[in-house]
Design a protein around this motif. Structure first.
Motif, PDB file in Angstrom:
ATOM      1  N   ARG A 207      32.836  10.532  62.118  1.00  0.00           N
ATOM      2  CA  ARG A 207      32.491   9.087  62.221  1.00  0.00           C
ATOM      3  C   ARG A 207      32.037   8.678  63.399  1.00  0.00           C
ATOM      4  N   ASP A 223      32.656   9.219  50.770  1.00  0.00           N
ATOM      5  CA  ASP A 223      33.743   8.828  51.685  1.00  0.00           C
ATOM      6  C   ASP A 223      33.419   7.443  51.827  1.00  0.00           C
ATOM      7  N   ASP A 225      35.235   5.178  53.358  1.00  0.00           N
ATOM      8  CA  ASP A 225      35.546   4.815  54.836  1.00  0.00           C
ATOM      9  C   ASP A 225      34.322   5.347  55.918  1.00  0.00           C
ATOM     10  N   SER A 228      31.588   2.940  55.437  1.00  0.00           N
ATOM     11  CA  SER A 228      31.846   1.588  55.971  1.00  0.00           C
ATOM     12  C   SER A 228      31.851   1.455  57.652  1.00  0.00           C
ATOM     13  N   ASP A 229      32.322   2.575  58.154  1.00  0.00           N
ATOM     14  CA  ASP A 229      32.312   2.867  59.810  1.00  0.00           C
ATOM     15  C   ASP A 229      30.788   2.809  60.346  1.00  0.00           C
TER      16      ASP A 229
END
Length: 542
Positions: A207, A223, A225, A228-229
């Motif tokens: 990430r 995934d 997350d 989003s990141d």
């Protein structure tokens, strides 16, 4: 940079995507999340953007370097070491071998031959330095370490590595090519499910790496997350409309905007339908009078215009109806493995593993990548043979169902239908058609080559053949990989209610919770223990 013009994507007679004009474009600084349900065309579109295949219509323009990680990474020379594979991203493996050859000549030559070897070595060394060769080992080690590849693994041949390790090597190669150690690069990265087989620490590092990447990025991932990141743009592929909606925002804002947009569309359609119904009712009254026929016709035309001007309301995605039937009858211990051993040349993966699979038992296999989890399932399934004198003892009524991590049980050159009937030769044809329909394979989809299916669709197809087999021992190797959230929940619900025995290999904590395991096997030693919640911590970190 990658830009499309009038892009049209088809598989067989089915249109997956129409993107008129310059609808899809990624340039430096764009970090695009390519999202949509399984079968919407994400993987197919990614392959076209990468230049791996051609679109049905339109064109794709590419400038600069492209780094593409396909969903199934099985290509390349399996005789080379993992280190050589990563170094090959910059051509450093070939230069390094050439330098070693000239060094040998320098040590064993005299006169003109020595002078010639020195000149060649100097030229090669200059190229090696210009490509960052002497710093490369440090960069390589850093990337590989962050992806969970131990130093000993880097000197092993690719053919000796597990599927998870191979996947990490392919990802390391792409990131190494696109990196100077800081993540800064003009390379456009196209990554299809890059977190498959990564542990929690590696995903966290990835990430950070992708968030700092200065080139373009298109990523397919379930995934949430990660999306989003990392992402600052979202391309949503609508399987029903065969269109792509572009959102110039991050993933969470996209979800909120799309929810508001769908609410608006439904509200506008409800209001329009109410007004249209009133106009039709009034037109019917006027139409009964000859003098009012023209007015009635105008009212009907107005009602049609009102409905045609509305934005389409998104149709709810279809959901696969996944469930396992009662398993075939069997004895108390349908499978007993004794002394299972696997070697790759002189490299021992594991040795002397014993395992009894009792009727209806639930077993989770744990271990680091490369510990032999997938290999153990292959031996239990009879796909590979044990080395040494060990083997599998089949109990009364044993019927094995094997789900392969890399979908090895599916023949990509054959159609969905042909794969199914060959896997289930004794099943009734109509029953198979009904089964495939429940797994969202029907119509033209049945004749589609299995190799063109998305990863999630291949998972559904493999599960469909398992369902029809009425197996009483299921060997499941990462059964939730590549599935969208809704399909994943369907698989987990089916796993909860299955009455047969299950041996599960997974990085998915949700799959372990759904299984409610009784025992755990720790690889590569093959140690067996009763399940307890401390092992769940290992799964969540793995």
């Amino acid at each position: 940079m990658i830009a499309t013009k009038d892009l049209e994507v088809r598989v067989g007679a089915r249109t997956l995507l129409n993107a008129p004009g310059a609808h899809l474009r990624v340039q430096a600084g764009d970090r695009v999340g390519l999202v949509g349900r399984n079968g919407a065309g994400k993987t197919t579109t990614m392959r076209i953007l990468a230049g791996e295949t051609q679109p049905y219509g339109g064109s794709v323009t590419r400038t600069g370097e492209i780094g593409y990680l396909p969903q199934d990474s099985k290509e390349g020379n399996v005789e080379q070491t993992a280190r050589e594979r990563v170094l090959s991203a910059r051509g450093l493996d070939e230069i390094g071998r050439a330098m070693s050859k000239q060094q040998d000549l320098m040590s064993n030559s005299e006169g003109d031959k020595l002078d010639k070897a020195i000149r060649k070595f100097s030229n090669l060394e200059e190229r090696y330095q210009s490509l960052g060769g002497y710093e490369a080992e440090s960069e390589l080690s850093q990337i590989c370490d962050n992806l969970g590849l131990e130093p000993r693994v880097l000197d092993q041949q690719l053919k000796t590595l597990s599927g998870g390790q191979r996947r990490r090597v392919e990802l390391a190669q792409i990131l190494f090519a696109a990196s100077n150690g800081s993540g800064k690069s003009a390379t456009t990265l196209l990554l299809d499910e890059p977190t498959n087989h990564l542990d929690a620490d590696s995903i966290t590092w990835l990430r950070g790496f992708l968030s700092k990447h200065e080139g373009g990025l298109i990523i397919i991932s379930h995934d949430v997350d990660l999306l989003s990141d990392v992402c600052n743009k979202i391309w949503y592929l609508d399987a029903v409309r065969a269109e792509a909606d572009v959102y110039n925002m991050g993933f969470q804002k996209y979800k909120d905007a799309r929810a508001l947009d769908e609410t608006r569309r439904r509200r506008e359609r409800a209001n329009a339908e109410k007004k249209s119904a009133a106009l039709h009712k009034q037109a019917a009254k006027l139409g009964a009078k000859a003098t009012k026929a023209a007015a009635a016709k105008q009212m009907l035309a107005r009602a049609d215009r009102m409905m045609n001007q509305l934005d389409d309301v998104r149709v709810d995605d279809k959901v696969a109806n996944i469930s396992f039937p009662d398993p075939a009858p069997c004895g108390k211990t349908p499978m007993h493995a004794k002394g299972l051993t696997k070697m790759y040349g002189s490299l021992e993966v594991f040795a002397g593993v014993d395992l009894a699979i009792d009727k209806g038992s639930r077993v989770v296999v744990l271990g680091t990548n490369g510990a032999g989890k997938t290999t153990l399932l292959k031996l239990l399934a009879g796909v590979e043979r044990t080395d040494g004198e060990g083997g599998i003892v089949s109990g009364h009524g044993l019927k094995v169902g094997y789900f392969a991590q890399e979908h090895d049980t599916i023949d990509g050159d054959k159609s969905v239908w042909r794969n199914t009937i060959e896997a289930c030769p004794d099943a009734n044809e109509q029953d198979l058609r009904s089964l495939l329909g429940a797994f969202m394979f029907q119509g033209d989809k049945l004749e589609q080559p299995a190799g063109t299916l998305s990863g999630g669709e291949k998972t559904r197809l493999a599960l469909a053949t398992l369902v029809s087999s009425r197996a009483n021992v299921l060997l499941l190797d990462e059964p939730t990989n590549n599935l969208d959230p809704i399909s994943r929940e369907q698989v987990l619900d089916a796993l909860k209610t299955y009455k047969g025995a299950v041996v599960l290999v997974t990085h998915d904590p949700g799959a372990v919770r759904a299984l409610e395991p009784e025992r755990v096997i720790i690889m590569p030693d093959g140690d067996e223990d009763l399940w307890n919640d401390e092992y769940m911590e290992i799964v969540e970190l793995a």
